[in-house]
Write an enzyme that holds these catalytic residues in place. Structure first.
Site, PDB file in Angstrom:
ATOM      1  N   GLY A 705      35.463 125.866  65.258  1.00  0.00           N
ATOM      2  CA  GLY A 705      36.439 124.784  65.405  1.00  0.00           C
ATOM      3  C   GLY A 705      36.188 123.686  64.401  1.00  0.00           C
ATOM      4  N   LYS A 706      37.237 122.914  64.141  1.00  0.00           N
ATOM      5  CA  LYS A 706      37.109 121.799  63.211  1.00  0.00           C
ATOM      6  C   LYS A 706      37.740 120.551  63.804  1.00  0.00           C
ATOM      7  CE  LYS A 706      36.751 124.362  58.870  1.00  0.00           C
ATOM      8  NZ  LYS A 706      37.218 124.478  57.477  1.00  0.00           N
ATOM      9  N   ALA A 708      38.049 115.898  63.203  1.00  0.00           N
ATOM     10  CA  ALA A 708      38.359 114.900  62.184  1.00  0.00           C
ATOM     11  C   ALA A 708      37.177 114.634  61.270  1.00  0.00           C
ATOM     12  CB  ALA A 708      38.797 113.598  62.857  1.00  0.00           C
ATOM     13  N   HIS A 709      35.941 114.751  61.776  1.00  0.00           N
ATOM     14  CA  HIS A 709      34.763 114.364  60.992  1.00  0.00           C
ATOM     15  C   HIS A 709      33.851 115.533  60.649  1.00  0.00           C
ATOM     16  CE1 HIS A 709      35.890 110.240  61.547  1.00  0.00           C
ATOM     17  NE2 HIS A 709      35.721 110.290  62.847  1.00  0.00           N
ATOM     18  N   GLY A 710      34.271 116.762  60.962  1.00  0.00           N
ATOM     19  CA  GLY A 710      33.401 117.875  60.628  1.00  0.00           C
ATOM     20  C   GLY A 710      33.790 119.135  61.380  1.00  0.00           C
ATOM     21  N   ASP A 824      41.019 109.348  73.698  1.00  0.00           N
ATOM     22  CA  ASP A 824      41.590 110.472  72.953  1.00  0.00           C
ATOM     23  C   ASP A 824      41.648 111.719  73.838  1.00  0.00           C
ATOM     24  OD1 ASP A 824      42.793 111.670  70.803  1.00  0.00           O
ATOM     25  OD2 ASP A 824      40.927 112.162  69.772  1.00  0.00           O
TER      26      ASP A 824
END
Length: 988
Positions: A705-706, A708-710, A824
């Site tokens: 998985g990806k 926003a920061h990595g 979020d």
């Protein structure tokens, strides 16, 4: 030779061959077993052979094709197997073939078209497969064909209309696909057509209107769509119309309501709409009409019951309005009246209660008011459900005369007064729910007659007095709910007689005294024991530990004391709440998992502590809510007073020194975090080395998985040690280090079963790593939308995800100090373990809601488009309400399987606006929910639950923040829509 029904047993021997001149052999309805002898084929003059209703086994001898004079062949209701010999279909004079109710497999022989003289062919209730041969259309004399309950592939032969003699055709539950051929319109002799319980699709062919002899048309439980053809109104002989459980739309043609012969109309579970016309009231022979779970609206015609023979009227789950008309029982034949889950208002007509034939009445979840009608003239009434209305007044004592009543649900109304003692006459009661009313007074003593009662729920009233001993005679009870009343006295010891109890709720009363040890004898207590918020004192009796199957225990808010050791043996506990008592000592080892997940359930017991043995400090990890037990790491001889004093002095000095070193270390670390936002990673750490080895130094092929920061990597260290490694980039993202520090700071101190848990973390110059347990089912977004997702997401799983996520948010908002805002909430941040239990993740932009920020605002907007609350569109208002809004959007996604900005929505309309608009206009859940849930909504209990969750989602997404519920309220409301015991809706 006629020997039918003589109970003859044994086998049919080869000697039968000696009867060479035999023309008729009828051995039916006996007890013959074994095989059909080959020698039977020597009886070549046989014209009628009937071996039905025996126990013959194995295959039909192929030599029977020699019986060329055979006209009647009956092998039905045996245990024959194998394939049907094609030689049978070469016997030229066969007129009747009954091979039904056996175990034949394989395909129907393709030479079936040779049976040009056959008039009756029954192959139903076998294991036949393959396609229905097209040659069957050559059977011009075929009048009765039954192929039901097999497992065919493909559809109906297009030329079936060539079988012009057909008067009866049944192919039920046989896996048929495709369309209904238009050639059916040629079957002008057809009187009975049953193609139900298949997978037929497309439209109902209008050519069926040419089948002028049809009396029964049954196409239910298929995938038929479109409108009901107006041509069906030409079926002037039609008596039975069953099209339920399809995908039909539009209005019912007026022409159908003009068929005077109609007796049964079952069209439920479609998407039909429109009003009920006056023509319906002219059907004098109409006995049953079921239109529930559609989109019908308007009023029920006033004279519906006057000119008909109506026995069943089921209009539930529609949008009918106005008042329930009087005179529904004018002809006094009505047995079932189901009008629940509509918008009826006004009073219940008094004559409804006096209909002497009425057996079932469901009026739940409307807007009915006034008082309950008298039921004096209704001795046959067996089922009443009026929950969720505004009915007031008293429960009429005449209800006690309905001695056939088995179920009464009058919950969630405004009923007052006392429970009439005449209800004690209802000796057949199995369920009585009077919860959520304004009932007062004592429980009547005349309850001991309810020997069959399974569920007794009078919770949330104002009942008082002590609990009468007559309750001890209700030995069939599995559910007893007395919570939130004003019952006094102690917990009665006679409860031990109720050995079938699986749920006992007595919380929120004025009960005093000790918990009786006799409760420990209730070995079937499984779903819950609730004694919270009373005035109970003393210790937990050791016998309570015998409840080995108990899953939920709540004894909070009492004055209980002593140790919790008794609970250590309760292996099945999933929830426990012992908060706000006076318990002392260590929390038992078996409860430590629950204490970590639900620390608030242990608060208010200042004498509680946790053991932190030197050999294993895991028990103390993450339990800052509890103090360590004094001397928990020591084990040896008992210390004297002087030794204890010296040890205490030494420990005190040691603590001060450690605190000093800790402060210096933390100040240095904080300074390093503030300046660099990171600290060096220890390359010699064994766990880190294993992680790097397992992922080949974070090779991209391990990415799962990806964000926003990595990226997130999967690291398998062994069969039971699978981790997710979140790599946060610092060099390309300025906020990366701050996001990582924030996430660690928040999640390390927040421990709950529905939050992810940080196992470890490391900093490097350009990136950081956070280690979590790997979640086998990924995130909710992938489960909902992945193209290769093969698992069907049942409603029970969606509800479980809803509740778990709500629990996690409620913990963040209400049990953490200071409260935590996630900011979020979205499906990508809801992870699912192997049991589909949700875990809220990604606290990178979360905020601690301390006093200084409680009402503050920020110009920066945090969150994900589609989940951001309206008040946060241009600036972030730091309130819990924004998380509630995001959660509401997730609920809508779970139910609809649509993203917040689905392309099917109108321009500038998001999922909230789309759902709110459809619900306000139609009140139709089928137009909103994911299509894969539609099969489950046939169960009215599940449909009610889905509607309940939908209403919660709409409350969570109110535009005005102050109108949204708190997450604690959401948890309670979710629990209310899924009670432990639900009445099952049964069709009559």
């Amino acid at each position: 030779m006629l020997a039918a029904g003589y109970a003859i047993s044994g086998q049919l021997g080869p000697e039968i061959a000696h009867l060479a001149h035999l023309q008729t052999l009828n051995l039916s309805k006996n007890n013959f077993s074994g095989v059909i002898p080959l020698e039977l084929s020597n009886c070549t003059l046989l014209e009628s052979l009937d071996l039905s209703d025996n126990d013959f086994t194995r295959e039909i001898p192929r030599s029977l094709k020699n019986l060329q004079n055979l006209k009647v062949l009956r092998f039905d209701s045996n245990s024959l197997s194998g394939e049907i010999p094609d030689g049978l279909f070469e016997i030229p004079h066969l007129e009747t073939i009954y091979l039904n109710h056996n175990n034949f497999n394989g395909s129907i022989p393709s030479n079936i078209g040779n049976l040009t003289n056959v008039s009756k062919l029954w192959l139903n209730n076998n294991l036949l497969s393959g396609t229905i041969p097209h040659s069957i259309t050559n059977c011009q004399k075929l009048g009765s064909l039954d192929l039901s309950y097999n497992a065919f592939s493909g559809g109906l032969p297009p030329g079936v209309g060539n079988c012009s003699s057909l008067y009866e055709l049944a192919i039920v539950h046989s896996n048929l696909t495709g369309n209904i051929p238009s050639s059916f319109g040629l079957l002008d002799k057809l009187s009975h057509l049953d193609l139900s319980e298949n997978r037929l699709s497309g439209r109902i062919p209008p050519e069926l209107g040419n089948c002028k002899s049809l009396t029964e048309l049954m196409l239910y439980t298929n995938q038929l769509e479109g409108e009901i053809p107006i041509e069906l109104g030409m079926l002037s002989e039609l008596q039975n119309l069953q099209l339920f459980e399809n995908r039909l739309t539009g209005e019912i043609p007026i022409s159908i309501w003009k068929i005077q012969s109609l007796r049964y109309v079952h069209l439920y579970n479609n998407s039909l709409s429109g009003k009920l016309p006056l023509e319906l009231t002219h059907l004098k022979h109409l006995k049953m009409i079921s239109l529930f779970t559609n989109k019908f609206f308007g009023v029920i015609p006033q004279s519906l019951g006057v000119n008909s023979s109506l026995e069943l009227l089921d209009l539930m789950y529609n949008q009918f309005t106005s008042q329930i008309p009087p005179n529904l029982c004018f002809r006094k034949r009505l047995r079932v009246l189901n009008l629940g889950n509509n918008h009826f208002h006004g009073r219940i007509p008094s004559d409804v209660g006096k209909c002497p034939t009425l057996q079932r009445m469901r009026l739940e979840h409307n807007n009915l008011l006034g008082v309950l009608p008298e039921f004096l003239d209704n001795p046959n009434l067996a089922y009443i459900n009026m929950t969720g209305n505004n009915i007031s007044g008293k429960i009429p004592s005449s209800l006690g005369n309905c001695t056939n009543l088995t179920s009464i649900d009058l919950s969630m109304n405004k009923l007052g007064g006392s429970i009439p003692p005449e209800l004690g006459n209802l000796v057949n009661l199995t369920r009585l729910s009077l919860a959520h009313n304004h009932l007062q007074g004592c429980l009547p003593p005349h309850l001991s007659t309810w020997k069959k009662l399974d569920t007794f729920d009078v919770g949330f009233n104002s009942l008082n007095c002590s609990i009468p001993s007559s309750l001890g005679n209700l030995t069939s009870l599995s559910t007893l709910v007395l919570e939130e009343n004003r019952f006094t006295g102690g917990i009665p010891p006679f409860l031990s007689k109720l050995d079938r109890l699986s749920l006992l709720r007595m919380g929120g009363n004025l009960l005093a005294g000790e918990i009786p040890s006799s409760i420990g004898t209730l070995k079937n207590l499984r779903y819950g024991l609730d004694l919270r918020s009373n005035g109970l004192i003393g210790h937990i009796p050791r016998e309570l530990g015998y409840l080995s199957s108990l899953q939920s225990l709540d004894i909070s808010s009492n004055s209980l004391t002593g140790s919790l050791d008794v609970l250590n043996g309760m292996q099945a506990l999933l929830e426990v709440n012992i908060s706000y008592n006076g318990f002392t000592g260590s929390i038992p080892e078996k409860l430590m998992v629950l204490a970590k997940r639900y620390p608030s359930s242990f608060l208010g017991n200042p004498g509680l502590c946790v053991n932190c043995p030197l050999s294993d400090g895991l028990n103390c990890v993450g339990n800052s809510n509890f103090r360590p037990c004094a001397g928990s790491s020591s084990g040896g001889k008992k210390l004297n007073k002087s030794e204890i004093a010296m040890m205490a002095l030494g420990l005190s000095l040691g603590v001060f020194l450690l605190l000093g070193f800790a402060c210096v270390f933390l100040l240095c670390r904080r300074k390093q975090h503030e300046v660099l936002g990171r600290e060096p990673m220890d390359d010699d750490e064994p766990l880190l080395n294993q992680i790097m080895e397992a992922t080949e130094n974070l090779n991209d092929r391990y990415i799962v998985g990806k964000g926003a920061h990595g990226a997130v990597f999967k690291a398998e260290l062994g069969p039971t040690n699978v981790f997710a490694v979140k790599k946060l980039q610092f060099s390309d993202h300025e906020d990366g280090s701050r996001s990582m520090i924030r996430e660690i700071q928040i999640i390390e101190n927040a421990r709950h079963r529905n939050l992810v848990k940080v196992e470890d973390y490391w900093f490097r110059k350009d990136y950081g790593l956070i280690l979590y347990r790997y979640m086998e089912n990924g995130n909710l977004h992938d489960v909902l939308y992945a193209t290769n997702q093969q698992r069907k997401l049942e409603w029970s799983v969606r509800y479980k995800i809803s509740v778990g996520t709500a629990h996690g948010l409620a913990y963040l908002h209400h049990d953490c100090d200071p409260p935590i805002l996630h900011r979020d909430i979205k499906p990508q941040n809801i992870l699912l373990d192997s049991e589909m239990e949700p875990r809220i993740s990604d606290f990178g932009i979360a905020k601690l809601l301390d006093q200084s920020s409680a009402s503050g605002t920020s110009i920066s907007v945090s969150g994900t488009l589609g989940y951001i609350a309206p008040e946060n569109a241009y600036m972030t208002v730091r309130g819990k309400e924004s998380d509630v809004y995001s959660y509401g959007v997730v609920l809508l996604e779970l139910m609809t399987k649509r993203k917040p900005s689905d392309s099917s929505f109108m321009e500038e309309v998001d999922i909230v606006g789309w759902v709110r608009s459809i619900w306000s206009e139609t009140q139709d859940i089928s137009a909103i929910v994911d299509s894969s849930l539609m099969e489950e909504t046939v169960d009215s209990n599940i449909a009610e639950q889905i509607i309940g969750v939908l209403l919660i989602a709409l409350r969570c997404t109110e535009k005005e923040p102050s109108s949204r519920p708190t997450m604690r309220d959401v948890v309670k409301q979710l629990q209310d829509v899924n009670p432990p015991q639900n009445s099952r809706y049964s069709k009559v």
